[in-house]
Design an enzyme around this catalytic site. Structure first.
Site, PDB file in Angstrom:
ATOM      1  N   THR A 150       0.690  -1.270  -0.188  1.00 30.79           N
ATOM      2  CA  THR A 150       0.131  -0.261   0.307  1.00 30.79           C
ATOM      3  C   THR A 150       0.261   1.304  -0.134  1.00 30.79           C
ATOM      4  OG1 THR A 150      -1.745  -1.238   1.784  1.00 30.79           O
ATOM      5  CG2 THR A 150      -1.988   1.305   1.363  1.00 30.79           C
ATOM      6  N   ILE A 159      -2.141  -7.255   9.148  1.00 34.09           N
ATOM      7  CA  ILE A 159      -1.146  -6.399   8.618  1.00 34.09           C
ATOM      8  C   ILE A 159      -2.081  -5.338   7.406  1.00 34.09           C
ATOM      9  CG2 ILE A 159       1.269  -5.564   6.555  1.00 34.09           C
ATOM     10  CD1 ILE A 159       2.667  -7.434   8.450  1.00 34.09           C
ATOM     11  N   TYR A 184       5.325 -13.385   3.010  1.00 30.40           N
ATOM     12  CA  TYR A 184       4.156 -12.880   2.519  1.00 30.40           C
ATOM     13  C   TYR A 184       3.375 -14.029   1.627  1.00 30.40           C
ATOM     14  CZ  TYR A 184       1.687  -8.608   0.913  1.00 30.40           C
ATOM     15  OH  TYR A 184       0.925  -7.810   0.840  1.00 30.40           O
ATOM     16  N   LYS A 225       2.533 -12.708   6.980  1.00 33.16           N
ATOM     17  CA  LYS A 225       1.604 -12.029   6.051  1.00 33.16           C
ATOM     18  C   LYS A 225       0.723 -13.081   5.021  1.00 33.16           C
ATOM     19  CE  LYS A 225      -0.297  -8.054   4.047  1.00 33.16           C
ATOM     20  NZ  LYS A 225      -0.124  -7.008   3.975  1.00 33.16           N
TER      21      LYS A 225
END
Length: 290
Positions: free
Chosen positions: A47, A203, A136, A164
């Site tokens: 982001t 997250i 991730y 994540k």
């Protein structure tokens, strides 16, 4: 091992009109998000448009961010790169400026996709640092899915202590949790279900525009007030569904600007929302004000 529980804000990177980073707004946002109660901040998140930042820009952001945080919440830095030596260099820098953890994507462009290859990649990164690694899992973006069996191997590494999971598959998410790994949700529309299933936290990109609500949701679930949590969730959900089904980063940044957080600008090659999408997002946000 750092306690990365709760809402770890996947923080935006604010830009000026000319495409340069607006560092003054960045530092102001750090203060405002901490005041809203977030438990951690991820600098250089997706982001935050990490793919479109240079290594030098990332390093400066991380240095300024860690200094601004001053221990008030956890600091997480994304150090992903295609070249392993660069991942290690970025990771060592993040550790040197006081990061509590790094977040690292698998080698996502024509790199190894088999379990042994992925394990060796993370093993090399793990050996280079002394802070937590957050793996991730975002197969829709990388083309690589971390399997529960691979995760069992990865968490045996000294520093690979979190993952994540942004895939949005609640079945796999629960399989991850069942391995005993520390799982952080990364799929906005499944957040409350991940919290209830036992995720350590999130997250969370949407927390850029609803930081207070995100923290409140987490706290309500942790306190066992599930009814109140779902009441809040249904106010949040329209905007969470909207951003997930449109241009994610541009939507989050536009929503953030509408709610008074940041400049709303994206960096090329990303593009601003169309007028129709901007109007749809405005309507989706209305339930937050009710």
């Amino acid at each position: 091992m750092a306690e990365l529980v709760g809402v770890n804000l996947a923080m935006q990177t604010p830009f000026n009109e000319d495409g340069t980073i607006d560092y003054r707004t960045f530092e102001d946002l750090v203060d405002r998000y901490i005041d809203a109660g977030v438990h951690g901040i991820v600098f250089g998140s997706g982001t935050g448009q990490h793919p479109y930042l240079t290594e030098e820009e990332c390093n400066k952001l991380y240095e300024l961010g860690a200094k601004r945080v001053q221990g008030r919440c956890n600091v997480i830095c994304q150090t992903s790169a295609l070249n392993v030596d660069e991942v290690i260099r970025r990771s060592k820098h993040a550790e040197s400026i006081g990061a509590n953890a790094i977040m690292v994507l698998p080698p996502y462009f024509e790199g190894p996709s088999d379990d042994d290859g992925l394990f060796e990649f993370y093993k090399e990164v793990d050996a280079s640092i002394g802070i937590d690694i957050i793996g991730y899992n975002i197969p829709q973006a990388t083309g690589i899915a971390v399997s529960p069996s691979l995760l069992k191997r990865l968490v045996e590494l000294p520093n690979y202590n979190y993952i994540k999971d942004s895939a949005g598959d609640i079945t796999t998410h629960q399989e991850f949790i069942s391995t005993g790994a520390n799982v952080l949700n990364g799929c906005d529309p499944t957040t409350i279900f991940a919290f209830l299933a036992g995720a350590k936290g999130a997250i969370w990109g949407a927390a850029n525009f609803l930081p207070t609500e995100a923290v409140k949701l987490y706290n309500l679930v942790q306190s066992g007030d599930v009814s109140a949590a779902f009441t809040l969730w249904h106010k949040m959900l329209p905007s969470l569904l909207f951003i997930w089904r449109t241009e994610y980063v541009a939507s989050v940044l536009h929503a953030s600007k509408l709610r008074g957080f940041g400049t709303g600008r994206v960096r090329k090659p990303l593009r601003a929302l169309s007028k129709d999408h901007a109007e749809g997002l405005r309507k989706a946000l209305a339930t937050l004000e009710g």
